[in-house]
Design a protein around this motif. Structure first.
Motif, PDB file in Angstrom:
ATOM      1  N   UNK A 193       0.816  -1.224   0.000  1.00 18.13           N
ATOM      2  CA  UNK A 193       0.000   0.000   0.000  1.00 18.13           C
ATOM      3  C   UNK A 193       0.842   1.264   0.000  1.00 18.13           C
ATOM      4  N   UNK A 194       2.161   1.138  -0.041  1.00 19.88           N
ATOM      5  CA  UNK A 194       3.004   2.329   0.086  1.00 19.88           C
ATOM      6  C   UNK A 194       2.796   3.314  -1.048  1.00 19.88           C
ATOM      7  N   UNK A 195       2.440   2.810  -2.231  1.00 20.40           N
ATOM      8  CA  UNK A 195       2.269   3.687  -3.387  1.00 20.40           C
ATOM      9  C   UNK A 195       0.807   3.937  -3.730  1.00 20.40           C
ATOM     10  N   UNK A 196      -0.097   3.556  -2.857  1.00 23.34           N
ATOM     11  CA  UNK A 196      -1.520   3.774  -3.137  1.00 23.34           C
ATOM     12  C   UNK A 196      -1.866   5.253  -2.957  1.00 23.34           C
ATOM     13  N   UNK A 197      -2.732   5.812  -3.825  1.00 21.20           N
ATOM     14  CA  UNK A 197      -3.038   7.263  -3.727  1.00 21.20           C
ATOM     15  C   UNK A 197      -3.688   7.660  -2.410  1.00 21.20           C
ATOM     16  N   UNK A 235      -2.257  11.165  -0.603  1.00 18.72           N
ATOM     17  CA  UNK A 235      -2.995  12.420  -0.756  1.00 18.72           C
ATOM     18  C   UNK A 235      -2.906  13.238   0.519  1.00 18.72           C
ATOM     19  N   UNK A 236      -2.821  14.555   0.380  1.00 23.40           N
ATOM     20  CA  UNK A 236      -2.730  15.400   1.579  1.00 23.40           C
ATOM     21  C   UNK A 236      -4.018  15.367   2.359  1.00 23.40           C
ATOM     22  N   UNK A 237      -3.884  15.343   3.651  1.00 25.09           N
ATOM     23  CA  UNK A 237      -5.029  15.318   4.561  1.00 25.09           C
ATOM     24  C   UNK A 237      -5.065  16.639   5.324  1.00 25.09           C
ATOM     25  N   UNK A 238      -6.230  17.263   5.311  1.00 23.13           N
ATOM     26  CA  UNK A 238      -6.351  18.586   5.943  1.00 23.13           C
ATOM     27  C   UNK A 238      -6.892  18.496   7.357  1.00 23.13           C
ATOM     28  N   UNK A 289       4.611   9.202   6.572  1.00 21.68           N
ATOM     29  CA  UNK A 289       3.374   9.741   6.007  1.00 21.68           C
ATOM     30  C   UNK A 289       2.401   8.622   5.682  1.00 21.68           C
ATOM     31  N   UNK A 290       2.916   7.537   5.100  1.00 21.75           N
ATOM     32  CA  UNK A 290       2.047   6.402   4.765  1.00 21.75           C
ATOM     33  C   UNK A 290       1.485   5.757   6.026  1.00 21.75           C
TER      34      UNK A 290
END
Length: 759
Positions: A106-110, A114-117, A148-149
């Motif tokens: 899952x390391x490269x899954x979008x 994606x940035x989380x606000x 981040x992941x």
């Protein structure tokens, strides 16, 4: 008994009414705010991508097989609140996240890039900004996913206990419903496999430790047993029965001595019985007494038994024959002799038995003495071996303890070996996750509902703030409570078309100028004449009525009209009041004392050559300066401004002005004075000697409360002479939204019923 009204019910009703009035007053703010927030919710629903949540349920404390529970090395954990919370933290741990991310790649899954606000993302960003990037890069393992992941994965993962049960529900959210179900099941599988691995590791560690411990215990037990045997052989106390030889010998000798003593006693008793028989037989008669004295031991002899039987038969026959033939009969004598011989034989046999019994007694006695001697020697020898026996007992006790401990550990080891071959976990999945059919967030109905409710709440809050910050006069009760003055009238605002309607004639003829005739009066000043049955005219009548019926004893002949600020309509009120008085037949004059800004003079007599200043200076007579309105017979004394006036307050306080007003008092019934406002100028303060009473004009919805209070505070002489205030430019329809207690008063139907128009 007088019934009191329900104050609580009245208070609740009043609150409800105030709430309704508040909503009616601020509904636009509330609706606009609610609409904007709801629109923002729609935009949010449009922009935010849907999220699907998969759920998997795991039950804790799965019961083990009964035989495993008995053989388990590890105690069964009690599932309580702390234990369940611990399992929840394990499920939501970084280790679980890393394993699932690596397992499913899952390391490269979008979704995890994606940035989380969210707030947690902001906090992590701040932490990363404050941390050292080089140090983080060095500490991160090459095969480990990025922080981040992992953080994005943990943000989407949640786990919680279902009610008070032992069931844990694991949720995972993703934009792909199939992926969310796959990840949720992977998390559950990873957790269960982790539990199994942990138990296998613990059991394997315990088994390994048991093997080492069993080996040591076996060696120690064997060494102890060998030490026992060696000590027994060394001290010559080995016995086949497992007891010390001295103790065994003493026990055997005791048993033999008891038996020997019993034999000696039996032999002695038998010997004494024989001797008693012999003594009894020697003392008794030659014929009788012996067979009856024989004991049970003697009767056991077959010889004596036969002789006794013969003896008894002959004695019976001798007795019978003596009775039949006499004692001296030859046959009886022969029988008696034969009986005597049998008795002698019996005594001889008893004597022989007694001699044999004596020999047995002496032998038994000798054996008893020998056993007593041996027992004495054995006891003496046993006392010498007591210390050795204590030592051997200690060695045997230690050997037995080690052997028992070895057997216990061997039993646990066998149970542990069986447990390793039976893979079972305390947890299991009772409901696997499946692909969600509907999105979990954002929920359209919830977002719209929250948006609508939040918009209404925010609108009400803004409306409340706007209402609280609205520091202007809105109601008569507010004005009366704040200024402590009665509200004389509510003068409605006239329609814009009527206010801006041009005069009937814009130019005055030369004849009108020469005769000082007013012909260019604005329609707003003539409203009381042009609309005598209007609500506006009725409001002006209310002012005149308040002037005529003032509580003061002195008549109010000179009335000063002022306001706190310019453009509040004091000039219009002055002109309308004067027009009303003049139209009613009274002699009235209006004097323009706003010397710096003579608005009334500019609108009524713009061509006037002379005014109040010229009359006061003696440059012009009063009659030559007064203008008249032929329709209402109203007189007007203008103020002509030929240049900047610097000392208007000095002019109004001059004695010539006082004399002028004395002359006006003699000529007119009412003298209406249009004064300047209170706040910008101080001119009004010097008019107290000239004016009988003052009327304060307040513009509805515009004049600030603090300004009016400050104006009256700085002019105490004017404040004391005020008979009341007038609400000017009042929006009658809006008044119903502010004055809840008098909302019916503002209804036009009450005025129409009496022929009055609403404006």
């Amino acid at each position: 008994m007088i019934l009191q009204p329900d104050r609580d019910g009245a208070g609740v009703g009043e609150l409800i009414k105030l709430g309704i009035v508040f909503v009616r007053r601020q509904y636009l703010v509330i609706l606009v705010t609610a609409a904007l927030v709801t629109a923002s919710s729609l935009i949010y629903l449009r922009l935010v991508p849907p999220t699907y949540t998969a759920q998997v349920q795991i039950i804790l404390a799965n019961p083990r097989a009964q035989f495993l529970q008995q053989q388990s090395l590890l105690s069964e954990p009690l599932v309580d609140v702390a234990q369940i919370e611990t399992q929840l933290q394990i499920i939501k741990s970084r280790a679980t996240a890393v394993e699932v991310i690596n397992q499913l790649k899952l390391a490269n899954h979008p979704d995890f890039k994606a940035p989380d606000l969210s707030l947690s993302s902001l906090q992590r960003w701040i932490q990363r900004w404050r941390s050292d990037p080089l140090k983080d890069a060095q500490s991160a393992a090459p095969n480990q996913p990025s922080e981040t992941t992992i953080a994005a994965f943990l943000d989407r993962l949640s786990a919680g206990r279902i009610s008070y049960s032992h069931v844990i529900e694991v949720n995972f959210s993703s934009s792909d419903p199939v992926l969310s179900a796959e990840i949720a099941n992977a998390v559950a599988s990873t957790y269960i496999n982790g539990q199994l691995s942990a138990k296998f590791d613990a059991t394997r560690t315990a088994t390994s430790w048991l093997q080492d411990r069993l080996r040591n215990l076996g060696d120690e037990a064997l060494t102890a047993e060998r030490a026992v045997n060696a000590y027994k052989s060394q001290n010559n106390i080995v016995s086949p029965g497992g007891k010390p030889i001295g103790e065994q010998q003493i026990n055997e000798l005791n048993a033999r001595l008891v038996a020997a003593r019993a034999q000696t006693s039996d032999a002695l008793v038998k010997l004494k019985g024989y001797e008693t028989i012999l003594q009894t037989g020697s003392k008794s008669s030659p014929v009788a007494g012996l067979p009856e004295a024989l004991g049970a031991d003697v009767l056991q002899s077959p010889i004596i038994t036969s002789l006794r039987q013969q003896y008894l038969d002959l004695a019976r026959r001798e007795s019978e024959w003596s009775t039949r033939y006499g004692r001296d009969h030859l046959a009886v004598v022969n029988l008696r002799n034969r009986v005597r011989d049998l008795r002698t034989s019996i005594l001889e046999e008893v004597r022989r038995l007694a001699e044999s019994s004596r020999n047995d007694f002496e032998a038994a006695q000798q054996r008893q003495q020998e056993l007593e001697k041996q027992l004495t020697q054995a006891v003496s020898h046993s006392r010498l071996t007591n210390s050795a026996e204590l030592t051997i007992r200690d060695l045997e006790s230690r050997s037995k303890s080690l052997r028992a401990l070895y057997e216990t550990f061997l039993q646990h080891y066998m149970g542990s070996a069986q447990q390793e071959t039976f893979p079972i976990s305390e947890t299991r999945v009772i409901f696997p996750a499946s692909a969600a059919q509907t999105k979990s967030k954002p929920k359209t109905k919830v977002v719209l509902g929250i948006g609508l409710l939040s918009g209404l709440a925010l609108g009400i809050l803004l409306a409340f703030v706007r209402d609280v910050m609205d520091r202007v006069f809105r109601t008569t009760s507010q004005l009366e409570a704040t200024l402590e003055l009665p509200c004389l009238s509510l003068v409605p605002i006239l329609s814009v078309s009527r206010q801006q309607r041009p005069a009937a004639r814009l130019q005055q003829t030369q004849e009108e100028l020469s005769q000082r005739i007013i012909s260019t009066v604005p329609d707003i000043h003539r409203a009381v004449v042009g609309m005598p049955l209007s609500r506006y005219t009725e409001a002006i009548r209310s002012i005149k009525l308040a002037i005529d019926h003032s509580p003061a004893k002195t008549p109010n002949q000179v009335i000063g009209i002022t306001s706190a600020l310019p453009n509040e309509g004091k000039t219009t009120i002055s002109a309308s009041l004067a027009q009303l008085i003049g139209h009613s037949g009274k002699k009235a004059i209006i004097v323009d004392c706003d010397l710096r800004n003579p608005t009334l003079s500019a609108s009524v007599a713009p061509k006037a050559p002379d005014g109040i200043i010229e009359v006061a200076n003696g440059c012009c007579s009063l009659e030559d300066a007064i203008w008249r309105d032929p329709r209402t017979n109203l007189a007007f004394l203008p103020a002509v401004r030929r240049g900047p006036l610097l000392h208007t307050s000095e002019i109004l306080s001059d004695p010539s002005i006082c004399k002028l007003f004395d002359r006006l008092r003699q000529s007119y019934d009412y003298i209406i004075v249009d004064l300047p406002p209170l706040t910008p100028l101080v001119d009004v303060r010097v008019t107290a000697p000239l004016i009988d009473c003052y009327v304060l004009v307040v513009e509805w919805g515009r004049t600030k409360i603090d300004v009016v209070q400050h104006a009256l505070h700085t002019a105490p002489t004017i404040s004391d002479a005020l008979i009341g205030a007038v609400f000017n430019k009042t929006d009658i329809k809006a008044m119903a939204r502010y004055d809840a207690g008098r909302s019916d008063y503002y209804d036009d139907s009450h005025y129409i019923r009496y022929g009055l128009s609403g404006s």
